[in-house]
Write a protein that holds these residues in place. Structure first.
Motif, short mmCIF file in Angstrom:
data_model
loop_
_atom_site.label_atom_id
_atom_site.label_comp_id
_atom_site.label_asym_id
_atom_site.label_seq_id
_atom_site.Cartn_x
_atom_site.Cartn_y
_atom_site.Cartn_z
N VAL A 98 -55.72 -35.54 74.82
CA VAL A 98 -56.84 -36.81 75.46
C VAL A 98 -55.49 -37.65 76.18
O VAL A 98 -54.99 -37.90 75.97
CB VAL A 98 -58.04 -37.49 74.79
CG1 VAL A 98 -59.12 -36.79 73.72
CG2 VAL A 98 -57.29 -38.25 73.81
N LYS A 99 -55.88 -38.36 77.65
CA LYS A 99 -55.15 -38.96 77.66
C LYS A 99 -54.87 -40.34 77.22
O LYS A 99 -53.94 -40.72 77.11
CB LYS A 99 -55.37 -38.97 79.06
CG LYS A 99 -55.58 -38.24 79.80
CD LYS A 99 -54.67 -39.14 81.29
CE LYS A 99 -54.60 -37.68 82.59
NZ LYS A 99 -54.51 -36.34 83.06
N THR A 104 -58.05 -46.73 69.92
CA THR A 104 -57.13 -47.42 68.71
C THR A 104 -57.48 -46.86 67.37
O THR A 104 -56.52 -46.65 67.05
CB THR A 104 -57.41 -48.86 68.74
OG1 THR A 104 -59.10 -49.13 68.28
CG2 THR A 104 -56.98 -49.91 70.03
N ASN A 105 -58.82 -46.44 67.07
CA ASN A 105 -58.90 -45.59 65.70
C ASN A 105 -58.63 -44.44 65.39
O ASN A 105 -57.67 -44.82 64.59
CB ASN A 105 -60.27 -46.11 65.77
CG ASN A 105 -61.41 -47.06 65.19
OD1 ASN A 105 -60.56 -48.59 65.37
ND2 ASN A 105 -62.37 -47.01 66.11
N CYS A 106 -58.51 -43.79 66.39
CA CYS A 106 -57.85 -42.17 66.05
C CYS A 106 -56.07 -42.89 65.84
O CYS A 106 -56.17 -41.30 65.83
CB CYS A 106 -58.62 -41.90 67.25
SG CYS A 106 -59.79 -40.92 66.95
N ALA A 107 -55.84 -43.22 67.25
CA ALA A 107 -54.15 -43.64 67.79
C ALA A 107 -54.12 -43.85 65.92
O ALA A 107 -52.63 -43.63 65.18
CB ALA A 107 -54.15 -44.44 68.05
N ALA A 108 -54.25 -45.39 65.74
CA ALA A 108 -54.31 -45.60 64.51
C ALA A 108 -53.92 -44.14 63.22
O ALA A 108 -53.11 -44.82 62.02
CB ALA A 108 -54.58 -46.90 63.46
N ALA A 109 -55.17 -43.90 62.87
CA ALA A 109 -55.28 -42.57 61.66
C ALA A 109 -54.37 -41.31 62.80
O ALA A 109 -54.88 -40.31 61.53
CB ALA A 109 -56.70 -41.99 61.69
N GLU A 167 -68.61 -49.79 67.45
CA GLU A 167 -67.92 -50.99 67.60
C GLU A 167 -66.29 -51.31 68.49
O GLU A 167 -66.06 -51.78 69.04
CB GLU A 167 -68.43 -51.98 67.53
CG GLU A 167 -68.13 -52.64 66.00
CD GLU A 167 -67.98 -51.51 64.73
OE1 GLU A 167 -67.74 -51.00 64.06
OE2 GLU A 167 -69.63 -50.57 65.13
N SER A 168 -65.11 -50.15 67.13
CA SER A 168 -64.06 -50.78 67.65
C SER A 168 -63.28 -50.00 68.19
O SER A 168 -62.03 -49.41 67.87
CB SER A 168 -63.67 -50.56 66.59
OG SER A 168 -63.53 -49.89 65.05
N CYS A 169 -64.28 -48.77 68.90
CA CYS A 169 -63.58 -47.76 69.32
C CYS A 169 -63.49 -47.84 71.33
O CYS A 169 -63.87 -47.78 71.95
CB CYS A 169 -64.86 -46.40 69.13
SG CYS A 169 -63.70 -45.14 70.35
#
Length: 318
Positions: free
Chosen positions: A92-93, A97-102, A122-124
Motif C-alpha cells: 500500500v502507499k 500507524t498501527n499496521c506500520a508499528a506492528a 479509531e486509531s487507524c
DNA sequence: ATCCTCGGAACTTAAATTGA
DNA sequence: CAATTTAAGTTCCGAGGATG
C-alpha cells in the motif's frame, strides 16, 4: 532475523556473504584445473555455517555455464512473477500507524481491515512520511548497456563483487562478456573478463587471474561443481547444468568432459573428485540452500557437475 | 491456537545523474 | 529535459516468543 525463506532476486543479491579471505581450508582441493565452488564457507573455529541461510559467495570458474531450470521454475517465466518466482509483493502507499508499528499488512481503507479486526479502528490513521533527504551526492552512474538490461530482465546471473570471490579494479564497471544469450529457460553465469578480477589469497583454487592474460571474454574452463562435505550443494528437481551450444566458445581443455547432470542425480561423472551436486538456484537464491541444510542431510545427493563446453552443440538436453 | 514482536528482504519513489 | 540510476524510506513477510 528473517530467514531467507523467500527466494531472493537473482539480480539484487546486494549482500553477498562474507568469505574468509585467508586461512586453511579443510576441504579436499578440487582436481587439478578445476576451480572450486562453495555454497558455504569453510567452518571457522568449528562453527557451523549460518543456519539462517545467510548467503555465501559461490566461486565460479572463469567462463560461462548455463544453468537450466524446469519451465515452471524459470524465474522470469511469468511477467506477473518477480525474479523470485513468486508473485510480486504489492504494498500500500501508506500503511496506518498501527499496521506500520506492528509490521503488518495494511490496506488503503481507513480504518483498515486489521485495525477493524482488533478493534482499534479509531486509531487507524495514516502516518507521516518522512521527507527524503536532499543534496546527497552520488557517485557517477553506471549506464547499463542494452544487453545487460536485457539480461537483467531475463534473470541472468551477473557476477557480484564479493570478498574472497573476485575484486573489481577501482573505477571500472563490471563488463559482461559478449556471449550470446542463453537458450530460453537457461541462465548464464558470467565471470568478469580476463584481467579484471583476482582471487584472494588463501582461496582454494585461487589462480590469480584468468589464464589467457589478455582482455576479452574469459576462456571456458572446466567447471568443478559441487560442495564439499559437510556442506553439500543440491540441485533442485529438474535442474541441469549445461554449457551453451554456441560454437563461439574456446575449445575445451584437454581431458575435460562434457557435462549434463540431472538434478538429484547421484551420477558421478568425474572420477577425479567426489563433489556433490550444485544447485544453480543456490547460487543466487541462498534460501534454497537452507532446505537441504535444514534437513540435516549430510549424506547428500552426490550429483556432480563437471562442465565443459560441448562443441557439438548438443549439450542441450535439459 | 492466537497474538505480538521485530529483523530484514522486498518494494516504492524521489533525488541525482546522464545523455540527447 | 526525458530517461535512467541510485538509494532513502516504507511496507510487511515470517520466524520465534509469549500468552491463554
Amino acid at each position: 532475523m528473517t530467514t531467507t525463506e523467500q527466494p531472493k532476486s537473482v539480480l539484487n543479491s546486494e549482500q553477498p556473504g562474507t568469505y574468509p579471505s585467508t586461512g586453511t581450508f579443510a576441504y579436499p582441493p578440487p582436481p587439478p584445473g578445476y576451480p572450486p565452488l562453495f555454497a558455504y564457507p569453510p567452518p571457522v573455529d568449528g562453527q557451523q555455517p549460518d543456519a539462517n541461510g545467510t548467503p555465501y559467495p559461490v566461486m565460479y570458474p572463469p567462463g560461462v555455464v548455463y544453468a537450466a531450470f524446469p519451465p515452471q521454475a524459470t524465474p522470469a517465466a511469468s511477467p506477473a512473477l518477480g525474479t523470485t518466482g513468486r508473485p510480486k509483493r504489492k504494498q500500500v502507499k501508506m500503511a496506518c500507524t498501527n499496521c506500520a508499528a506492528a509490521c503488518k499488512r495494511c490496506d488503503d481503507a481507513r480504518p483498515c481491515e486489521r485495525c477493524q479486526k482488533y478493534g482499534i479502528a479509531e486509531s487507524c490513521v495514516d502516518g507521516q512520511r518522512k521527507e527524503r533527504k536532499k543534496g546527497i551526492k552520488r557517485g557517477p552512474y553506471k549506464r547499463k548497456s542494452k544487453q545487460s538490461v536485457d539480461s537483467a530482465h531475463t534473470g541472468d546471473y551477473a557476477p557480484q563483487s564479493t570478498e574472497g570471490e573476485w575484486t573489481q579494479p577501482p573505477g571500472t564497471a563490471p563488463a559482461l562478456p559478449s556471449f550470446p544469450h542463453p537458450p530460453e529457460g537457461y541462465y548464464s553465469f558470467y565471470y568478469p573478463p580476463s584481467g579484471t578480477y583476482s582471487m584472494q589469497e588463501g582461496q582454494p583454487g585461487a589462480e590469480g587471474t584468468t589464464s589467457n592474460g589478455h582482455p576479452g571474454p574469459p576462456p571456458m574452463m572446466p567447471l568443478y561443481v559441487g560442495g564439499f562435505p559437510p556442506y553439500p550443494l543440491t540441485l533442485p528437481p529438474g535442474a541441469v547444468f549445461q554449457l551453451p551450444p554456441s560454437a563461439s566458445y574456446p575449445p575445451p581443455l584437454p581431458g575435460s568432459q562434457p557435462l549434463t547432470v540431472e538434478a538429484g542425480s547421484a551420477a558421478q561423472t568425474d572420477k577425479k573428485a567426489q563433489p556433490t551436486g550444485v544447485n544453480p538456484a543456490d547460487v543466487s537464491d541462498p534460501s534454497a540452500n537452507k532446505e537441504p541444510q535444514g534437513s540435516g542431510e549430510t549424506e547428500n545427493d552426490v550429483s556432480q557437475a563437471n562442465s565443459m563446453r560441448d562443441d557439438s552443440g548438443s549439450g542441450m538436453e535439459a
